[in-house]
Write an enzyme that holds these catalytic residues in place. Sequence first.
Site, PDB file in Angstrom:
ATOM      1  N   GLU A  35      -0.692   7.148  -4.626  1.00 53.87           N
ATOM      2  CA  GLU A  35      -0.231   8.295  -3.828  1.00 53.87           C
ATOM      3  C   GLU A  35       0.623   9.236  -4.672  1.00 53.87           C
ATOM      4  O   GLU A  35       0.479  10.460  -4.609  1.00 53.87           O
ATOM      5  CB  GLU A  35       0.568   7.807  -2.619  1.00 53.87           C
ATOM      6  CG  GLU A  35       1.203   8.907  -1.804  1.00 53.87           C
ATOM      7  CD  GLU A  35       2.557   8.514  -1.249  1.00 53.87           C
ATOM      8  OE1 GLU A  35       3.509   9.313  -1.373  1.00 53.87           O
ATOM      9  OE2 GLU A  35       2.686   7.395  -0.702  1.00 53.87           O
ATOM     10  N   HIS A  36       1.520   8.676  -5.486  1.00 59.32           N
ATOM     11  CA  HIS A  36       2.347   9.498  -6.364  1.00 59.32           C
ATOM     12  C   HIS A  36       1.488  10.207  -7.417  1.00 59.32           C
ATOM     13  O   HIS A  36       1.693  11.392  -7.704  1.00 59.32           O
ATOM     14  CB  HIS A  36       3.387   8.633  -7.067  1.00 59.32           C
ATOM     15  CG  HIS A  36       4.576   8.301  -6.220  1.00 59.32           C
ATOM     16  ND1 HIS A  36       5.857   8.608  -6.586  1.00 59.32           N
ATOM     17  CD2 HIS A  36       4.674   7.693  -5.017  1.00 59.32           C
ATOM     18  CE1 HIS A  36       6.706   8.197  -5.658  1.00 59.32           C
ATOM     19  NE2 HIS A  36       6.005   7.627  -4.687  1.00 59.32           N
ATOM     20  N   HIS A  64       0.559   2.825  -3.210  1.00 62.40           N
ATOM     21  CA  HIS A  64       1.766   3.646  -3.291  1.00 62.40           C
ATOM     22  C   HIS A  64       1.826   4.400  -4.623  1.00 62.40           C
ATOM     23  O   HIS A  64       2.106   5.600  -4.660  1.00 62.40           O
ATOM     24  CB  HIS A  64       2.984   2.733  -3.126  1.00 62.40           C
ATOM     25  CG  HIS A  64       4.281   3.461  -3.020  1.00 62.40           C
ATOM     26  ND1 HIS A  64       5.495   2.810  -3.047  1.00 62.40           N
ATOM     27  CD2 HIS A  64       4.580   4.778  -2.906  1.00 62.40           C
ATOM     28  CE1 HIS A  64       6.468   3.692  -2.937  1.00 62.40           C
ATOM     29  NE2 HIS A  64       5.939   4.897  -2.854  1.00 62.40           N
ATOM     30  N   GLU A  78      12.095   2.755  -6.950  1.00 60.40           N
ATOM     31  CA  GLU A  78      12.137   3.018  -5.505  1.00 60.40           C
ATOM     32  C   GLU A  78      12.008   1.722  -4.716  1.00 60.40           C
ATOM     33  O   GLU A  78      12.738   1.490  -3.745  1.00 60.40           O
ATOM     34  CB  GLU A  78      11.002   3.973  -5.136  1.00 60.40           C
ATOM     35  CG  GLU A  78      10.896   4.287  -3.658  1.00 60.40           C
ATOM     36  CD  GLU A  78       9.700   5.163  -3.339  1.00 60.40           C
ATOM     37  OE1 GLU A  78       9.151   5.030  -2.227  1.00 60.40           O
ATOM     38  OE2 GLU A  78       9.298   5.986  -4.201  1.00 60.40           O
TER      39      GLU A  78
END
Length: 312
Positions: free
Chosen positions: A75-76, A72, A173
């Site tokens: 991905e950012h 994750h 998040e």
Amino acid sequence: MTLTLPKLPQPGQRLGRYLTEEVHDLPEMQGTLVLLRHENGARHAHVQREDDNLAFGVTFPTVPQDSSGVAHILEHNVLMGSQRYPVADPFFTMIPRSLSTFMNAMTAADWTTYPFSTRNRTDFFNLLSVYLDATFFPLLRRESFLQDGWRLEHEVAGDPSSPLRLGGVVYNEMKGAMATPGSVLFRAFGKALYPDLTYANNSGGQPSAIPTLTYEGMKAFHAAHYHPSNAYFYSYGTLPLEEVLDAIEEQVMSRFEAQTLDVSIPDQPPSTRRAARRCSTPAATWNAARRWRWAGSWGQSRTPVRTCAGAC
């Protein structure tokens, strides 16, 4: 208006370094599917259909071995500057400059994907260039990792005497994502049902485990997984397939050699013993603290039985 669709290759036909493996009619969507494989192992699925939308996506099987959120956070970070587009945020910079009908990136339990669509041919190849460079040649700056991954910061900006706290886009998040009973229960089920597989981990990142991820670990995960040999490409629409493949060949394939990476996920060995698991849900989302409890036989021959302690 009826469009003249480009001629498609036949099984066994080569398009550059691609081999056409299968061609199938898709009567349910009035299209044709072409499956190809590159010499370096990359796979490409192309759907030709009379549609004014042009779509593309590249997907990587990403199999995390822990709950640090490496897939994750990566991905950012890949969307925060690349070799050809070394701006701070080329992905969001393109939004007001593009005619796209869809742009996104998503991380799942065992894959990460980067899709887009547009109705404009020039925009398609502009976006294709941005997406390919971002995924295969990201800058992966340390400051990007600290911004979107995790970092220690003072509670009062500019006051070094104030207490330290954890921060970061993905960290915050996932604190929100794991603050509901449903998300906690879903993660607990994965850990109980698949204790030996990647599904026991939280691919998005468990807040308590995210600070275990290092910058070097994120870069190593990219080097291992974001390689053409581990990539699945997808294109859709009326563009000539050869033009899309040529662009990918020029910008990506010509710069890589074949690589072997085992991202296979075996079956979970069945268990014949009855087991019970208990997890606590966030009390802030309910009037009172609740606990979920379920019992079942983890295997193939029995039906799990769930019980709920407290109001469900």
